[in-house]
Design a protein around this motif. Sequence first.
Motif, short mmCIF file in Angstrom:
data_model
loop_
_atom_site.label_atom_id
_atom_site.label_comp_id
_atom_site.label_asym_id
_atom_site.label_seq_id
_atom_site.Cartn_x
_atom_site.Cartn_y
_atom_site.Cartn_z
N LEU A 157 2.80 7.52 -10.79
CA LEU A 157 3.89 7.22 -11.72
C LEU A 157 3.37 6.65 -13.04
N ALA A 158 2.32 5.84 -12.96
CA ALA A 158 1.77 5.21 -14.17
C ALA A 158 1.29 6.26 -15.17
N GLN A 159 0.84 7.41 -14.67
CA GLN A 159 0.38 8.49 -15.56
C GLN A 159 1.54 9.07 -16.39
N ASP A 189 0.81 -1.21 0.00
CA ASP A 189 0.00 0.00 0.00
C ASP A 189 0.85 1.27 0.00
N PHE A 190 1.99 1.22 0.68
CA PHE A 190 2.89 2.38 0.74
C PHE A 190 3.41 2.74 -0.65
N VAL A 191 3.76 1.75 -1.46
CA VAL A 191 4.25 2.02 -2.81
C VAL A 191 3.11 2.10 -3.82
N GLY A 192 1.95 1.54 -3.47
CA GLY A 192 0.81 1.56 -4.38
C GLY A 192 0.30 2.96 -4.65
N ASP A 193 0.33 3.80 -3.61
CA ASP A 193 -0.14 5.19 -3.79
C ASP A 193 0.68 5.90 -4.86
N PRO A 194 2.01 5.95 -4.74
CA PRO A 194 2.78 6.62 -5.79
C PRO A 194 2.78 5.87 -7.12
N ASP A 195 2.62 4.54 -7.09
CA ASP A 195 2.56 3.77 -8.34
C ASP A 195 1.48 4.31 -9.27
N LEU A 226 7.09 16.57 -9.21
CA LEU A 226 6.64 15.18 -9.24
C LEU A 226 7.04 14.46 -7.95
N THR A 227 8.26 14.66 -7.50
CA THR A 227 8.72 14.03 -6.27
C THR A 227 7.86 14.48 -5.09
N ALA A 228 7.52 15.76 -5.04
CA ALA A 228 6.67 16.27 -3.95
C ALA A 228 5.30 15.61 -3.98
N ASP A 229 4.75 15.40 -5.18
CA ASP A 229 3.44 14.72 -5.30
C ASP A 229 3.54 13.28 -4.79
N LEU A 230 4.62 12.60 -5.14
CA LEU A 230 4.80 11.21 -4.71
C LEU A 230 5.00 11.14 -3.20
N THR A 231 5.77 12.07 -2.68
CA THR A 231 6.04 12.10 -1.24
C THR A 231 4.77 12.43 -0.46
N ARG A 232 3.98 13.35 -0.98
CA ARG A 232 2.76 13.79 -0.30
C ARG A 232 1.84 12.61 0.00
N VAL A 233 1.64 11.72 -0.97
CA VAL A 233 0.72 10.60 -0.72
C VAL A 233 1.32 9.61 0.29
N GLN A 234 2.63 9.47 0.29
CA GLN A 234 3.26 8.57 1.25
C GLN A 234 3.26 9.18 2.65
N VAL A 235 3.52 10.47 2.74
CA VAL A 235 3.48 11.14 4.05
C VAL A 235 2.07 11.06 4.62
N ARG A 236 1.07 11.26 3.79
CA ARG A 236 -0.32 11.17 4.24
C ARG A 236 -0.59 9.81 4.88
N ARG A 237 -0.10 8.75 4.26
CA ARG A 237 -0.30 7.40 4.79
C ARG A 237 0.44 7.23 6.12
N ILE A 238 1.65 7.74 6.21
CA ILE A 238 2.44 7.61 7.45
C ILE A 238 1.79 8.40 8.57
#
Length: 187
Positions: A49-51, A40-46, A123-135
Amino acid sequence: MTPDADMAVQAPGEASLPSCPAAGGDSDDLIELLFFAYRDFVGDPDRILAQYGFGRAHHRVLHFVDRYPGLTIAELLDILRITKQSLNRVLKDLIDQGYVEQQTGTSDRRQRLLFCTPSGRTLTADLTRVQVRRIVRALDAPSEDDETESGREARAASAQDFLLAMIEPAERAAIRRLMARRTTGRA
């Protein structure tokens, strides 16, 4: 001499550890929970990234290049523990699409220093944002024992201690030094 029935098979240089119960034990549960948490942690940014037509390897490169501007290719290879061939393919994608740029080293012109472009940082900030939200959501989950801010901080410290302990003992000092580079602003 035969190994104790209570001892697990060990890798060279590893201390003997008790074996995991066959099924349903705490160790088995932790392993299973780590698999699901990682999924789930990598699924959010996946999904993000797919886009862009990118995958997890692109994410890892972006993460470290963004956090450590001026990182050399050799340092990145050491951090990611991948082959130069694997990195070249991913790095080429990121450079060609304008997310990472290479600069020649100032003291050693053979060095290639890596930097995120403004698009790469976004892009990195967008990826980090979803992971930080989960944490944050996980750390904010109230504990029966302590629902205070100090309880949240204790849970965060406990999680950091656990993750650090999961890293090979011989690698922990290098990881701490790398992370200190970011917190002190050195690249």
